[in-house]
Scaffold this motif. Sequence first.
Motif, PDB file in Angstrom:
ATOM      1  N   THR A 191       0.844  -1.193   0.000  1.00 40.33           N
ATOM      2  CA  THR A 191       0.000   0.000   0.000  1.00 40.33           C
ATOM      3  C   THR A 191       0.881   1.246   0.000  1.00 40.33           C
ATOM      4  O   THR A 191       2.062   1.183   0.358  1.00 40.33           O
ATOM      5  N   GLU A 192       0.292   2.367  -0.371  1.00 36.06           N
ATOM      6  CA  GLU A 192       1.029   3.633  -0.376  1.00 36.06           C
ATOM      7  C   GLU A 192       1.426   4.034   1.050  1.00 36.06           C
ATOM      8  O   GLU A 192       2.527   4.538   1.268  1.00 36.06           O
ATOM      9  N   GLY A 193       0.566   3.773   2.009  1.00 36.40           N
ATOM     10  CA  GLY A 193       0.886   4.076   3.400  1.00 36.40           C
ATOM     11  C   GLY A 193       2.087   3.276   3.885  1.00 36.40           C
ATOM     12  O   GLY A 193       2.978   3.812   4.560  1.00 36.40           O
ATOM     13  N   GLU A 194       2.115   1.997   3.538  1.00 31.40           N
ATOM     14  CA  GLU A 194       3.239   1.149   3.921  1.00 31.40           C
ATOM     15  C   GLU A 194       4.518   1.619   3.222  1.00 31.40           C
ATOM     16  O   GLU A 194       5.582   1.681   3.836  1.00 31.40           O
ATOM     17  N   ARG A 212       5.222   4.678   2.234  1.00 30.96           N
ATOM     18  CA  ARG A 212       5.653   5.915   2.887  1.00 30.96           C
ATOM     19  C   ARG A 212       6.320   5.627   4.230  1.00 30.96           C
ATOM     20  O   ARG A 212       7.305   6.261   4.596  1.00 30.96           O
ATOM     21  N   TYR A 213       5.770   4.662   4.952  1.00 34.34           N
ATOM     22  CA  TYR A 213       6.342   4.295   6.245  1.00 34.34           C
ATOM     23  C   TYR A 213       7.783   3.824   6.080  1.00 34.34           C
ATOM     24  O   TYR A 213       8.685   4.301   6.759  1.00 34.34           O
ATOM     25  N   TRP A 214       8.006   2.881   5.152  1.00 34.62           N
ATOM     26  CA  TRP A 214       9.357   2.353   4.951  1.00 34.62           C
ATOM     27  C   TRP A 214      10.280   3.389   4.331  1.00 34.62           C
ATOM     28  O   TRP A 214      11.469   3.431   4.636  1.00 34.62           O
ATOM     29  N   PHE A 215       9.719   4.256   3.486  1.00 37.16           N
ATOM     30  CA  PHE A 215      10.544   5.334   2.932  1.00 37.16           C
ATOM     31  C   PHE A 215      11.024   6.247   4.056  1.00 37.16           C
ATOM     32  O   PHE A 215      12.185   6.655   4.087  1.00 37.16           O
ATOM     33  N   GLY A 216      10.142   6.551   4.986  1.00 34.22           N
ATOM     34  CA  GLY A 216      10.526   7.382   6.126  1.00 34.22           C
ATOM     35  C   GLY A 216      11.635   6.739   6.938  1.00 34.22           C
ATOM     36  O   GLY A 216      12.590   7.411   7.347  1.00 34.22           O
ATOM     37  N   LYS A 217      11.521   5.443   7.163  1.00 33.03           N
ATOM     38  CA  LYS A 217      12.559   4.727   7.909  1.00 33.03           C
ATOM     39  C   LYS A 217      13.877   4.753   7.145  1.00 33.03           C
ATOM     40  O   LYS A 217      14.931   4.992   7.704  1.00 33.03           O
ATOM     41  N   TRP A 218      13.806   4.477   5.835  1.00 31.83           N
ATOM     42  CA  TRP A 218      15.008   4.495   4.999  1.00 31.83           C
ATOM     43  C   TRP A 218      15.616   5.895   4.987  1.00 31.83           C
ATOM     44  O   TRP A 218      16.813   6.070   5.170  1.00 31.83           O
ATOM     45  N   HIS A 219      14.773   6.892   4.776  1.00 34.40           N
ATOM     46  CA  HIS A 219      15.233   8.273   4.686  1.00 34.40           C
ATOM     47  C   HIS A 219      15.886   8.699   6.001  1.00 34.40           C
ATOM     48  O   HIS A 219      16.958   9.304   6.010  1.00 34.40           O
ATOM     49  N   ARG A 220      15.250   8.366   7.086  1.00 32.58           N
ATOM     50  CA  ARG A 220      15.800   8.730   8.397  1.00 32.58           C
ATOM     51  C   ARG A 220      17.144   8.057   8.612  1.00 32.58           C
ATOM     52  O   ARG A 220      18.092   8.668   9.105  1.00 32.58           O
ATOM     53  N   HIS A 221      17.243   6.800   8.228  1.00 28.24           N
ATOM     54  CA  HIS A 221      18.488   6.060   8.431  1.00 28.24           C
ATOM     55  C   HIS A 221      19.615   6.592   7.547  1.00 28.24           C
ATOM     56  O   HIS A 221      20.732   6.775   8.009  1.00 28.24           O
ATOM     57  N   THR A 222      19.324   6.842   6.275  1.00 32.34           N
ATOM     58  CA  THR A 222      20.380   7.247   5.351  1.00 32.34           C
ATOM     59  C   THR A 222      20.733   8.716   5.443  1.00 32.34           C
ATOM     60  O   THR A 222      21.904   9.078   5.415  1.00 32.34           O
ATOM     61  N   VAL A 276      10.139  14.250   8.224  1.00 36.30           N
ATOM     62  CA  VAL A 276      10.423  12.869   7.820  1.00 36.30           C
ATOM     63  C   VAL A 276       9.682  11.876   8.700  1.00 36.30           C
ATOM     64  O   VAL A 276       9.130  10.883   8.222  1.00 36.30           O
ATOM     65  N   ASP A 277       9.643  12.143   9.999  1.00 37.57           N
ATOM     66  CA  ASP A 277       9.025  11.210  10.941  1.00 37.57           C
ATOM     67  C   ASP A 277       7.500  11.287  10.990  1.00 37.57           C
ATOM     68  O   ASP A 277       6.868  10.435  11.608  1.00 37.57           O
ATOM     69  N   SER A 278       6.911  12.295  10.349  1.00 36.21           N
ATOM     70  CA  SER A 278       5.453  12.447  10.381  1.00 36.21           C
ATOM     71  C   SER A 278       4.782  11.242   9.746  1.00 36.21           C
ATOM     72  O   SER A 278       5.201  10.752   8.706  1.00 36.21           O
ATOM     73  N   THR A 279       3.715  10.785  10.379  1.00 34.84           N
ATOM     74  CA  THR A 279       3.003   9.611   9.866  1.00 34.84           C
ATOM     75  C   THR A 279       1.722   9.982   9.125  1.00 34.84           C
ATOM     76  O   THR A 279       1.126   9.138   8.481  1.00 34.84           O
TER      77      THR A 279
END
Length: 165
Positions: free
Chosen positions: A97-100, A102-112, A140-143
């Motif tokens: 899903t798009e929500g999922e 975005r969630y993983w993109f946020g995690k990736w973005h935050r990490h990198t 970035v962390d906004s859900t």
Amino acid sequence: MAAKKKKAEATGAVQELRQKVDGFERSDFAHLVRAAIQKVGGLRELSRQLDWHSGAISEVLAGKVRLPPYRAGQCATVLGLDPNELIFESLQHGAKTEGERRYWFGKWHRHTMYGGVGKQAREAKSAHELAEILLQQLIVDSTTDEDRAYWKARLSELERSESTK
């Protein structure tokens, strides 16, 4: 202005990481597996080292199945890359899903890009720069889109107040 510079630096760091493995494209994880096979000296050796059935490796190489995040992390480790970055990217790529996604993109973005946000905050030269770093992290962390819009508006206000000085 500082935010754009930091974003350009972070983007450059990500591109540099991508170039560490010749021919590796993020959206095509088969290249990651091929690079790992080449590094260890063959498909059987990779299969042995990672305790991964050679038939399953072949299916990933043929594009029949998606590379599992666990295996993406293992291949990254073999290649000397950051496994977490590739795990998050694999999870994002396989999101249903798009929500999922975005969630993983946020995690990736935050990490990198913001994995060192604490270090960036400690090195901030001014209160304004510190606020900018923290607002970017909050975006970035906004859900939710509502939260993201709120923090973006605060960042815009901060940039406007700095430009009027």
